[in-house]
Design a protein around this motif. Structure first.
Motif, short mmCIF file in Angstrom:
data_model
loop_
_atom_site.label_atom_id
_atom_site.label_comp_id
_atom_site.label_asym_id
_atom_site.label_seq_id
_atom_site.Cartn_x
_atom_site.Cartn_y
_atom_site.Cartn_z
N THR A 27 0.85 -1.19 0.00
CA THR A 27 0.00 0.00 0.00
C THR A 27 0.89 1.24 0.00
OG1 THR A 27 -0.05 0.08 2.41
CG2 THR A 27 -1.77 -1.23 1.31
N ASP A 28 0.27 2.41 -0.17
CA ASP A 28 1.05 3.64 -0.09
C ASP A 28 1.69 3.78 1.29
OD1 ASP A 28 0.26 4.20 -2.65
OD2 ASP A 28 -1.31 5.62 -2.08
N PHE A 29 0.96 3.37 2.31
CA PHE A 29 1.51 3.41 3.67
C PHE A 29 2.68 2.44 3.80
CE2 PHE A 29 1.19 1.62 8.09
CZ PHE A 29 1.81 2.69 8.71
N GLY A 30 2.53 1.26 3.18
CA GLY A 30 3.62 0.29 3.21
C GLY A 30 4.85 0.80 2.49
N LEU A 31 4.65 1.46 1.34
CA LEU A 31 5.77 2.03 0.61
C LEU A 31 6.48 3.09 1.44
CD1 LEU A 31 4.36 2.40 -3.03
CD2 LEU A 31 6.24 0.93 -2.29
N GLU A 81 11.02 24.12 1.90
CA GLU A 81 11.12 24.45 3.32
C GLU A 81 12.36 23.84 3.97
OE1 GLU A 81 7.46 23.20 5.01
OE2 GLU A 81 6.24 24.60 3.84
N GLY A 82 12.97 22.86 3.34
CA GLY A 82 14.16 22.25 3.91
C GLY A 82 15.01 21.63 2.83
N ARG A 83 16.26 21.34 3.16
CA ARG A 83 17.17 20.77 2.18
C ARG A 83 17.02 19.26 2.15
NH1 ARG A 83 22.65 24.45 2.52
NH2 ARG A 83 21.60 26.44 2.91
N GLY A 84 17.48 18.66 1.06
CA GLY A 84 17.42 17.22 0.94
C GLY A 84 16.24 16.75 0.11
N VAL A 85 16.27 15.47 -0.24
CA VAL A 85 15.24 14.87 -1.08
C VAL A 85 13.98 14.62 -0.27
CG1 VAL A 85 14.66 12.90 -2.54
CG2 VAL A 85 16.99 13.78 -2.52
N ARG A 86 12.84 14.90 -0.89
CA ARG A 86 11.55 14.66 -0.24
C ARG A 86 10.67 13.84 -1.16
NH1 ARG A 86 7.96 19.21 2.97
NH2 ARG A 86 6.34 17.80 3.70
N LEU A 87 9.91 12.91 -0.57
CA LEU A 87 9.05 12.02 -1.34
C LEU A 87 7.59 12.25 -0.97
CD1 LEU A 87 11.90 10.50 -1.12
CD2 LEU A 87 10.62 8.45 -1.68
N PHE A 88 6.73 12.31 -2.02
CA PHE A 88 5.28 12.33 -1.84
C PHE A 88 4.75 11.07 -2.52
CE2 PHE A 88 6.75 16.70 -1.93
CZ PHE A 88 6.14 17.25 -0.80
N ILE A 89 4.21 10.16 -1.74
CA ILE A 89 3.84 8.84 -2.25
C ILE A 89 2.32 8.69 -2.30
CG2 ILE A 89 4.00 6.35 -1.89
CD1 ILE A 89 6.66 6.81 -0.48
N GLY A 90 1.81 8.49 -3.53
CA GLY A 90 0.42 8.15 -3.74
C GLY A 90 -0.58 9.01 -2.99
N ALA A 91 -1.51 8.34 -2.33
CA ALA A 91 -2.63 9.00 -1.68
C ALA A 91 -2.24 9.78 -0.43
CB ALA A 91 -3.70 7.96 -1.32
N GLU A 92 -0.93 9.81 -0.09
CA GLU A 92 -0.49 10.68 0.99
C GLU A 92 -0.85 12.13 0.70
OE1 GLU A 92 3.54 8.48 2.72
OE2 GLU A 92 3.71 10.17 1.36
N ASN A 93 -0.94 12.46 -0.59
CA ASN A 93 -1.31 13.80 -1.00
C ASN A 93 -2.56 13.73 -1.87
OD1 ASN A 93 -1.08 16.25 -3.01
ND2 ASN A 93 0.13 16.77 -1.20
N ASN A 94 -3.50 14.64 -1.64
CA ASN A 94 -4.77 14.61 -2.37
C ASN A 94 -4.57 14.73 -3.87
OD1 ASN A 94 -6.29 14.35 -0.04
ND2 ASN A 94 -6.52 16.55 0.24
N LEU A 95 -3.51 15.41 -4.30
CA LEU A 95 -3.28 15.60 -5.73
C LEU A 95 -3.11 14.28 -6.46
CD1 LEU A 95 -2.76 17.57 -8.08
CD2 LEU A 95 -0.36 17.60 -7.41
N PHE A 96 -2.52 13.27 -5.77
CA PHE A 96 -2.25 11.98 -6.41
C PHE A 96 -3.22 10.88 -5.97
CE2 PHE A 96 2.27 13.71 -6.13
CZ PHE A 96 2.16 14.34 -7.35
N SER A 97 -4.32 11.25 -5.34
CA SER A 97 -5.24 10.25 -4.80
C SER A 97 -5.90 9.43 -5.91
CB SER A 97 -6.32 10.92 -3.95
OG SER A 97 -7.06 11.86 -4.72
N LEU A 98 -6.03 9.99 -7.12
CA LEU A 98 -6.67 9.28 -8.22
C LEU A 98 -5.67 8.54 -9.10
CD1 LEU A 98 -9.38 11.88 -9.37
CD2 LEU A 98 -9.70 9.84 -7.96
N SER A 99 -4.54 9.17 -9.38
CA SER A 99 -3.60 8.56 -10.33
C SER A 99 -2.65 7.57 -9.66
CB SER A 99 -2.77 9.66 -11.01
OG SER A 99 -1.88 10.27 -10.09
N GLY A 100 -2.53 7.60 -8.34
CA GLY A 100 -1.59 6.71 -7.68
C GLY A 100 -0.17 6.96 -8.12
N SER A 101 0.27 8.20 -8.00
CA SER A 101 1.60 8.59 -8.47
C SER A 101 2.48 9.00 -7.30
CB SER A 101 1.49 9.76 -9.45
OG SER A 101 0.63 9.44 -10.52
#
Length: 347
Positions: free
Chosen positions: A71-75, A281-301
């Motif tokens: 799942t997105d949570f698992g990832l 807001e901060g340095r370093g790599v940041r990840l947005f995984i799937g439904a963690e963000n509303n923007l990707f809730s449909l596409s699963g990106s």
């Protein structure tokens, strides 16, 4: 649920499922896991563990009697606690540096080449958030057009030139324009227009500037014509490259629909820019995984991004890779990080 709450066997099975899924894109069954090196338990035991992991929200079964996928949570749990970040090869580093340095005549050229390098190596779509008018200014000059009008010419470090018209006070001597231009240019070194405006405003307010009343008025007018269109309030733009890569290997109807939705999200650049602003807001790599963000809730990106800086060590934009949640995170994270560092060095 946390990794600490899983026993050693559950963590090993969970890690193997996620790594196999990210490699193949297919649901992973118990027999596949039982043949993996280091597992050493029967398929029946693996099935029981998989059921527990599914109940904990880390795995899901996409079809009846099929294997499991994370799942997105698992990832997120895997990426934060189990993933081993890979190293870029010398060839990959050379490709990124070569692309960025080969066409670096302006900031726009440099960033466009960086997106091409990222999309080519990642085989996903890449994007870069480009700030407007937030580059250092090299020179400013007042060019008289008429007794009551002057052209204000602004030359940025990236070579871009902008012109604005400004009104002049009646009876102003030509020397006042020269003095105003020299005064502003002397305060531009290493500063963006927004930063310079703050310095000049303070000097004028505290009477530190050795300018007469007419020249001070011209200086204020010259800065005012850029108010609201520069610095931190400037609207950012988004460069996207390699969208066609997202169609690679798409066969199932549901996968095609997911990609179509992702294309729709890429078209809504304002939403993506707002999301990428969070990475500034901060340095370093940041990840947005799937439904963690509303923007990707449909596409699963998923979106993997990192900020980049200018010559003053100030974060001015964000670059990264977007694609399905089944990204090769271990490879793409260092790729995005390295590209951001190359761009920062060249800026």
């Amino acid at each position: 649920m946390s990794l600490e709450s899983l026993n050693e066997r559950s963590r090993a099975i969970f890690q193997q499922i996620v790594e196999t899924y990210l490699e193949t894109g297919d649901p992973v069954g118990s027999r596949t896991i039982s043949r993996a090196e280091g597992i050493g338990v029967s398929p029946a035991t693996i099935r029981n563990t998989m059921a527990d992991l599914e109940e904990a929200g880390l795995l899901a079964a996409p079809h009846t009697s099929a294997g499991r996928i994370p799942t997105d949570f698992g990832l997120r749990l895997f990426v934060d606690g189990l993933m081993e970040i890979g190293n870029l090869t010398k060839e990959e580093r050379a490709a990124i540096k070569g692309k960025c340095e080969s066409n670096g005549r302006s900031v726009e050229d440099l960033l466009a080449e960086a997106t091409k390098a990222l999309s080519g190596l990642s085989q996903c779509a890449s994007l870069i958030m480009v700030p407007k008018h937030d580059v250092a200014v090299r020179h400013i000059e007042f060019v008289p057009i008429s007794p009551l009008r002057s052209l204000v010419v602004l030359v940025s470090e990236d070579g871009s030139v902008e012109n604005r018209m400004v009104d002049l006070p009646p009876g102003m001597p030509p020397s006042a324009l020269v003095q105003a231009g020299n005064y502003l240019s002397a305060r531009l070194v290493g500063r963006s227009l927004e930063e310079m405006k703050g310095v000049v405003a303070e000097e004028l307010e505290n009477k530190k500037a050795e300018l007469d009343a007419i020249t001070s008025r011209i200086v204020k007018s010259g800065l005012a014509v850029w108010s609201g269109s520069s610095g931190s309030n400037a609207p950012a733009s988004l460069l996207v490259s390699g969208q066609s890569n997202l169609l690679g290997g798409v066969e199932a109807k549901e996968d095609l629909e997911r990609v179509r939705r992702l294309f729709d999200e890429l078209e809504r650049k304002k939403d993506l820019i707002r999301l990428m602003e969070l990475a500034k807001e901060g340095r370093g790599v940041r990840l947005f995984i799937g439904a963690e963000n509303n923007l990707f809730s449909l596409s699963g990106s998923s979106l993997v991004v990192s900020p980049y800086m200018n010559g003053s060590n100030k974060i001015v934009g964000v670059l990264g890779v977007i694609g399905p949640t089944r990204l090769n995170y271990a490879r793409i994270v260092p790729m995005v990080d390295y590209t951001a560092r190359v761009v920062s060095r060249l800026l």
